[in-house]
Design a protein around this motif. Sequence first.
Motif, short mmCIF file in Angstrom:
data_model
loop_
_atom_site.label_atom_id
_atom_site.label_comp_id
_atom_site.label_asym_id
_atom_site.label_seq_id
_atom_site.Cartn_x
_atom_site.Cartn_y
_atom_site.Cartn_z
N THR A 143 -1.10 -1.04 -4.37
CA THR A 143 -2.44 -0.23 -4.18
C THR A 143 -1.96 1.02 -3.86
N HIS A 149 -2.71 5.10 -2.95
CA HIS A 149 -3.65 6.53 -2.45
C HIS A 149 -2.94 7.63 -2.56
N PRO A 206 -5.11 8.62 4.93
CA PRO A 206 -5.61 7.58 3.88
C PRO A 206 -6.65 6.69 4.47
N PRO A 207 -7.19 5.88 3.52
CA PRO A 207 -8.43 5.06 4.06
C PRO A 207 -7.72 3.53 4.67
N ARG A 215 0.85 -1.03 0.06
CA ARG A 215 0.22 -0.04 -0.12
C ARG A 215 1.01 1.25 -0.16
N LEU A 240 -7.36 9.22 -9.76
CA LEU A 240 -8.51 8.24 -9.86
C LEU A 240 -8.48 7.58 -11.20
N ARG A 283 -6.42 15.07 -7.93
CA ARG A 283 -7.06 14.00 -7.47
C ARG A 283 -7.99 13.32 -8.33
N ASP A 339 -5.21 14.60 4.82
CA ASP A 339 -6.27 13.83 5.08
C ASP A 339 -5.55 12.34 5.52
N ALA A 344 -6.45 3.98 -5.86
CA ALA A 344 -7.64 3.32 -5.08
C ALA A 344 -8.53 4.47 -4.30
N SER A 345 -7.66 5.61 -4.10
CA SER A 345 -8.15 6.77 -3.35
C SER A 345 -7.81 7.97 -3.41
N ALA A 346 -8.31 9.13 -3.54
CA ALA A 346 -7.50 10.48 -3.71
C ALA A 346 -8.22 11.50 -2.80
N GLY A 347 -7.35 11.72 -1.83
CA GLY A 347 -7.76 12.86 -0.73
C GLY A 347 -7.12 14.14 -0.61
#
Length: 342
Positions: A201, A203, A230-231, A178, A216, A212, A228, A221-224
């Motif tokens: 994975t 982020h 990460p998930p 990750r 994607l 962002r 922030d 997998a995510s964009a914050g």
Amino acid sequence: MAAAGHETDAWVVERPGPMASGPLRLVRKAVPDPGPGELLVRVDVCGVCRTDLHLAEGDLAPHGPGRTPGHEAVGRILATGPDTAGFAPGARVGVAWLAGTCGECRYCRAGQENLCPNSRYTGWDRDGGFARHLLADARYVYALPEDGRDDAELAPLLCAGIIGYRALERAQLPPGGRLGLYGFGASAHLTAQLALARGATVHVLTRAEEARRLALELGAASAGGAYDAPPEPLDAAILFAPVGDLVPTALAALDRGGTLAVAGIHLTDIPALNYADHLFQERTLRSVTANTREDGRAYLAEVAGLPLRVRIVRYPFEGADRALTDLAGDRVTGVAVLDLRE
């Protein structure tokens, strides 16, 4: 076509300072003759790197007056000096950041030429690719294949790509791990694709909404937001944004045993770290310093077989100052490229 003995156009850093102060000036220079071991290259395109911005604005002091920036240059050899076996006029080549090392110090002998105390850099120690012609040491030039790829798509690979590759190696991402990317500009959007191709994975944490969205689109997998969480905990992270305040944020996002690699040549001050929150449980903070030629060869070979999507924002050669101004204002999503063919 200009040749040695003629004049050529080049941008120079005249008075380092904020882009609004006009630190760059377009001048005429003599086209130089290649000396022993040198190549004279006609520049067709040149990527615009954040390091060029640091040079123009004075974050990095220019190594010499009137230096021409640019270290992601792709072009054609016009002339060769003595001792340049393997290169011939007309060949497509790439001129990158690392321009020379001593070859004799303990770092060079150990395969760590990026740490050579006498290393030299294109666009910092030698005039670079914000010009229609440049001289380069043939030992540090990359031969580029005639494979149909556009010069503008190759140029960003020569620094943004190679530095991202080294940063990814320094981050020690485990297989299938990750990865967090802080900042999502030229280098990060290429590094993300390499990491994804390796099975990671990814982020992305960045302040720009358009960046962002691009993350994607490329498969993150995510964009914050930049600050922030990460998930999920990260096995590794790379800080591309030159913002020291993000170091504790990224360290806190790491799982046990995770590594944060700082990829930039310039970083604002890092605030105080809390040992328990940021470094305990064997988290590691590492810097990234330039690259070796082996990094460049390995990266270019690995991505040759990948369907890279290089997000390019094109500028004419006369718009180099505008490109750096847009970069300073976070108005470039992907990578800015000067196209001297237009």
